[in-house]
Write a protein that holds these residues in place. Structure first.
Motif, mmCIF file in Angstrom:
data_model
loop_
_atom_site.group_PDB
_atom_site.id
_atom_site.type_symbol
_atom_site.label_atom_id
_atom_site.label_comp_id
_atom_site.label_asym_id
_atom_site.label_seq_id
_atom_site.Cartn_x
_atom_site.Cartn_y
_atom_site.Cartn_z
ATOM 1 N N UNK A 118 0.844 -1.204 0.000
ATOM 2 C CA UNK A 118 0.000 0.000 0.000
ATOM 3 C C UNK A 118 0.875 1.249 0.000
ATOM 4 N N UNK A 119 1.944 1.246 0.788
ATOM 5 C CA UNK A 119 2.865 2.388 0.795
ATOM 6 C C UNK A 119 3.446 2.626 -0.599
ATOM 7 N N UNK A 120 3.883 1.550 -1.247
ATOM 8 C CA UNK A 120 4.421 1.662 -2.613
ATOM 9 C C UNK A 120 3.358 2.196 -3.574
ATOM 10 N N UNK A 121 2.147 1.690 -3.442
ATOM 11 C CA UNK A 121 1.041 2.110 -4.298
ATOM 12 C C UNK A 121 0.766 3.611 -4.099
ATOM 13 N N UNK A 122 0.729 4.055 -2.857
ATOM 14 C CA UNK A 122 0.474 5.469 -2.570
ATOM 15 C C UNK A 122 1.579 6.358 -3.135
ATOM 16 N N UNK A 123 2.824 5.902 -3.046
ATOM 17 C CA UNK A 123 3.943 6.676 -3.612
ATOM 18 C C UNK A 123 3.764 6.850 -5.118
ATOM 19 N N UNK A 124 3.353 5.795 -5.784
ATOM 20 C CA UNK A 124 3.145 5.902 -7.236
ATOM 21 C C UNK A 124 1.981 6.825 -7.562
ATOM 22 N N UNK A 125 0.897 6.738 -6.802
ATOM 23 C CA UNK A 125 -0.236 7.639 -7.034
ATOM 24 C C UNK A 125 0.175 9.091 -6.803
ATOM 25 N N UNK A 126 0.960 9.354 -5.764
ATOM 26 C CA UNK A 126 1.433 10.712 -5.505
ATOM 27 C C UNK A 126 2.311 11.207 -6.647
ATOM 28 N N UNK A 127 3.171 10.338 -7.101
ATOM 29 C CA UNK A 127 4.054 10.704 -8.216
ATOM 30 C C UNK A 127 3.224 11.034 -9.454
ATOM 31 N N UNK A 128 2.193 10.255 -9.703
ATOM 32 C CA UNK A 128 1.326 10.498 -10.854
ATOM 33 C C UNK A 128 0.666 11.867 -10.757
ATOM 34 N N UNK A 129 0.234 12.227 -9.563
ATOM 35 C CA UNK A 129 -0.406 13.533 -9.363
ATOM 36 C C UNK A 129 0.588 14.676 -9.518
ATOM 37 N N UNK A 130 1.761 14.514 -8.961
ATOM 38 C CA UNK A 130 2.758 15.579 -8.982
ATOM 39 C C UNK A 130 3.376 15.773 -10.364
ATOM 40 N N UNK A 131 3.497 14.692 -11.103
ATOM 41 C CA UNK A 131 4.177 14.755 -12.392
ATOM 42 C C UNK A 131 3.214 14.563 -13.562
ATOM 43 N N UNK A 132 1.926 14.639 -13.295
ATOM 44 C CA UNK A 132 0.906 14.535 -14.343
ATOM 45 C C UNK A 132 0.987 13.214 -15.111
ATOM 46 N N UNK A 133 1.088 12.135 -14.371
ATOM 47 C CA UNK A 133 1.056 10.811 -14.981
ATOM 48 C C UNK A 133 2.260 9.969 -14.633
ATOM 49 N N UNK A 134 2.218 8.740 -15.104
ATOM 50 C CA UNK A 134 3.294 7.781 -14.876
ATOM 51 C C UNK A 134 3.828 7.295 -16.216
ATOM 52 N N UNK A 135 5.085 6.887 -16.223
ATOM 53 C CA UNK A 135 5.614 6.285 -17.447
ATOM 54 C C UNK A 135 5.150 4.826 -17.530
ATOM 55 N N UNK A 136 5.460 4.160 -18.611
ATOM 56 C CA UNK A 136 4.987 2.785 -18.831
ATOM 57 C C UNK A 136 5.452 1.823 -17.746
ATOM 58 N N UNK A 137 6.689 1.967 -17.321
ATOM 59 C CA UNK A 137 7.221 1.079 -16.276
ATOM 60 C C UNK A 137 6.478 1.281 -14.959
ATOM 61 N N UNK A 138 6.184 2.540 -14.645
ATOM 62 C CA UNK A 138 5.472 2.840 -13.402
ATOM 63 C C UNK A 138 4.026 2.347 -13.459
ATOM 64 N N UNK A 139 3.404 2.459 -14.615
ATOM 65 C CA UNK A 139 2.039 1.939 -14.779
ATOM 66 C C UNK A 139 2.040 0.426 -14.599
ATOM 67 N N UNK A 140 3.032 -0.241 -15.172
ATOM 68 C CA UNK A 140 3.143 -1.701 -15.018
ATOM 69 C C UNK A 140 3.395 -2.062 -13.562
ATOM 70 N N UNK A 141 4.242 -1.292 -12.890
ATOM 71 C CA UNK A 141 4.522 -1.525 -11.461
ATOM 72 C C UNK A 141 3.253 -1.369 -10.634
ATOM 73 N N UNK A 142 2.472 -0.322 -10.925
ATOM 74 C CA UNK A 142 1.225 -0.086 -10.205
ATOM 75 C C UNK A 142 0.260 -1.240 -10.415
ATOM 76 N N UNK A 143 0.143 -1.699 -11.633
ATOM 77 C CA UNK A 143 -0.751 -2.831 -11.926
ATOM 78 C C UNK A 143 -0.283 -4.082 -11.178
#
Length: 81
Positions: free
Chosen positions: A14-39
């Motif tokens: 959950x901590x990892x998931x929240x970090x990725x969601x925060x990054x997505x908000x701050x940087x206006x999205x995630x790259x492909x690797x980050x999207x795969x990591x989130x999934x």
């Protein structure tokens, strides 16, 4: 893995998931690797919650919680909410 360890793992995921969601908000999205990591995190979380539910159900009905098994991602992802 006992219930406590499963809950600790869920907390880490959950901590990892929240970090990725925060990054997505701050940087206006995630790259492909980050999207795969989130999934992957979402699937692993579903598997951990399923394992915890199995263990609790087995315990409730007088069965050995250690006999609960981690189910594969395909099985978990076919469950209906």
């Amino acid at each position: 893995m006992d219930d406590r360890e499963i809950l600790q793992r869920i907390g880490q995921l959950v901590d990892d998931e929240h970090r990725l969601y925060q990054r997505a908000e701050q940087e206006h999205g995630l790259n492909e690797d980050e999207v795969a990591r989130l999934r992957g995190l979402e699937v692993t979380l579903d598997q951990c919650w399923d394992l915890l539910r199995q263990r609790r159900a087995r315990r409730e009905f007088g069965l050995d919680p250690e006999a609960a098994k981690l189910r594969d991602a395909t099985t978990i992802e076919r469950y209906e909410a």
